[in-house]
Design a protein around this motif. Sequence first.
Motif, PDB file in Angstrom:
ATOM      1  N   SER B 153       5.579 -29.015  37.741  1.00 38.78           N
ATOM      2  CA  SER B 153       5.188 -27.191  37.460  1.00 38.78           C
ATOM      3  C   SER B 153       5.845 -26.701  38.600  1.00 38.78           C
ATOM      4  CB  SER B 153       3.715 -27.291  37.924  1.00 38.78           C
ATOM      5  OG  SER B 153       3.233 -27.930  36.413  1.00 38.78           O
ATOM      6  N   GLU B 192      12.573 -22.300  32.870  1.00 39.97           N
ATOM      7  CA  GLU B 192      11.951 -22.208  31.629  1.00 39.97           C
ATOM      8  C   GLU B 192      10.457 -22.035  31.676  1.00 39.97           C
ATOM      9  OE1 GLU B 192      12.551 -26.858  30.538  1.00 39.97           O
ATOM     10  OE2 GLU B 192      13.910 -25.428  29.935  1.00 39.97           O
ATOM     11  N   GLN B 193       9.844 -22.271  32.785  1.00 44.50           N
ATOM     12  CA  GLN B 193       8.495 -22.300  33.084  1.00 44.50           C
ATOM     13  C   GLN B 193       8.176 -20.980  33.689  1.00 44.50           C
ATOM     14  OE1 GLN B 193       6.475 -25.825  34.106  1.00 44.50           O
ATOM     15  NE2 GLN B 193       8.450 -27.170  34.244  1.00 44.50           N
ATOM     16  N   PRO B 228       3.886 -17.989  35.612  1.00 39.40           N
ATOM     17  CA  PRO B 228       3.807 -17.728  34.034  1.00 39.40           C
ATOM     18  C   PRO B 228       2.261 -17.614  33.655  1.00 39.40           C
ATOM     19  CG  PRO B 228       3.812 -20.127  34.739  1.00 39.40           C
ATOM     20  CD  PRO B 228       4.164 -19.303  36.012  1.00 39.40           C
ATOM     21  N   THR B 232       1.478 -21.415  29.129  1.00 33.60           N
ATOM     22  CA  THR B 232       2.714 -22.007  28.892  1.00 33.60           C
ATOM     23  C   THR B 232       2.606 -23.645  29.354  1.00 33.60           C
ATOM     24  OG1 THR B 232       3.825 -20.230  30.263  1.00 33.60           O
ATOM     25  CG2 THR B 232       5.178 -21.735  29.633  1.00 33.60           C
ATOM     26  N   HIS B 234       3.245 -26.407  29.678  1.00 34.09           N
ATOM     27  CA  HIS B 234       4.552 -27.295  29.693  1.00 34.09           C
ATOM     28  C   HIS B 234       4.402 -28.627  29.818  1.00 34.09           C
ATOM     29  CE1 HIS B 234       8.922 -27.679  29.762  1.00 34.09           C
ATOM     30  NE2 HIS B 234       8.751 -26.472  29.320  1.00 34.09           N
TER      31      HIS B 234
END
Lengths: 245, 245
Positions: B153, B192-193, B228, B232, B234
């Motif tokens: 993260s 992308e996070q 974010p 998200t 992820h």
Amino acid sequence: MESDLSAFPRPHVAVDIALLTVRPTQDRLELVTLVQDRTEEPLGHSIPGRFIRERHTVAQTVDELLQLEVGISLGRRRPHPLRVYDDPDRDTRAWGLSIATWLALPWRAVAHATGTWRPISPSGTPRGVKLLFDHDRILREAVSELRDRYETSPDPERLLPGLFTLLDLRHLHEAVLGERVRKDTFNRRMREQLEPTGHETTSLSPPGPPHSAHASRRGRPAQLYRHPRRTTSHDGDLWRLPREQ
Amino acid sequence: MESDLSAFPRPHVAVDIALLTVRPTQDRLELVTLVQDRTEEPLGHSIPGRFIRERHTVAQTVDELLQLEVGISLGRRRPHPLRVYDDPDRDTRAWGLSIATWLALPWRAVAHATGTWRPISPSGTPRGVKLLFDHDRILREAVSELRDRYETSPDPERLLPGLFTLLDLRHLHEAVLGERVRKDTFNRRMREQLEPTGHETTSLSPPGPPHSAHASRRGRPAQLYRHPRRTTSHDGDLWRLPREQ
DNA sequence: GAAATAGTGTCTATTAGACAATATCGT
DNA sequence: ACGATATTGTCTAATAGACACTATTTC
């Protein structure tokens, strides 16, 4: 920390345990948990629990709990820590903490336990009953941890006997996860974490220690596997950021 | 559970907290932990700890501990549960349990804390001191959890201010992990996070809330990112077994 | 032979990791 | 112009996921 410890109030400390196993039914395996009927107020359904005794550890308390109130033996296994429930009002009788733990054991070791084995719903709670206190939540978290562990490892809780086939293992996973998994991907991922024994299933017992009945006696004989050496840490380097040389 | 709760002995329950932060030095960031000098026997170095008060929660106890003995404020953050230390002989004065927790806070919130901030060695223990009790072990486990969280993260502990660049983020990761990471892979995974703000670093402050000094005022201006939305997630679908339709 | 299961082969889309090239700033 | 940093592009090897095929047993 002050010197006169007797000045400090002390809470009651209970140990609650979510006990899980996988039970064979007519045609498949199912994930079940042990629910007991309380004999004291508040009456209702709960998971096994017990106050910790003087100078006892959590593991000892779980051991006593399982022996005295469940009728099974812990053996050399250790309960998994889950969390501490510390809501001051969680017990109406007095100020108390609950140390929640969970444990998964093979069916043959717990089949005769005191209480009712109840199937686990997809959400992680027992079907058909509402548990007292925060026990539904404890169970959900325990099931969630168990499922996470089975996503990446063949049999982290050692629910299978010493020798087993990939079909046995897949049935176990499907019971734990509550979903079907794809055979080929499953086999590939698991095989590389297992030790083949060289022996196959036959009508007769294979050499070595006896093992439990396998899923089926039809079809082509399957390779028998055993649990890997602990050194096969097939995790930990997964999703690490690449380091600069 | 029996009815007469007063019949049960009760342990002393302490809450210990491993406090972590990332501190700027002349040319980089470093992961540090708070070590205090005990004023009671046994004398020596330890992490902050305190007995739980009547009908207080663990979070409340951490809050009091940080306010009274460390001089900082917890805010809306919650400590991470670590484990319960239950060795009956861990405290020579009386039977007691320790609930170990950990917490990472931004440097600007804890810079003035009571105690000594000590750099963390690669193994996860503070450099140059030996801690009392099992505190070295608590710290190792806390650092291990922190590092695990930062592998996947961007900033799970929210150590960065509201706006930051990928370089800020990478410096943070390298401080937490204690190793250099590859820039390009790092950037791709993190970007992308994150949510781009559309603003870039300039000599002037960007619109919006003020943010801390960035790593460098040289080179091409960088995109400013923010944390974010929590949705998200992820994670979680990583390394799941593929399900059968 | 049919059914059931085990095991193998292969194709494709995706992705990680590495490397390189280009863009834009401060000095 | 130069150094420093950001950003984008691309190549390759590895792998996941899907699918199909072959092998070996029981009934």
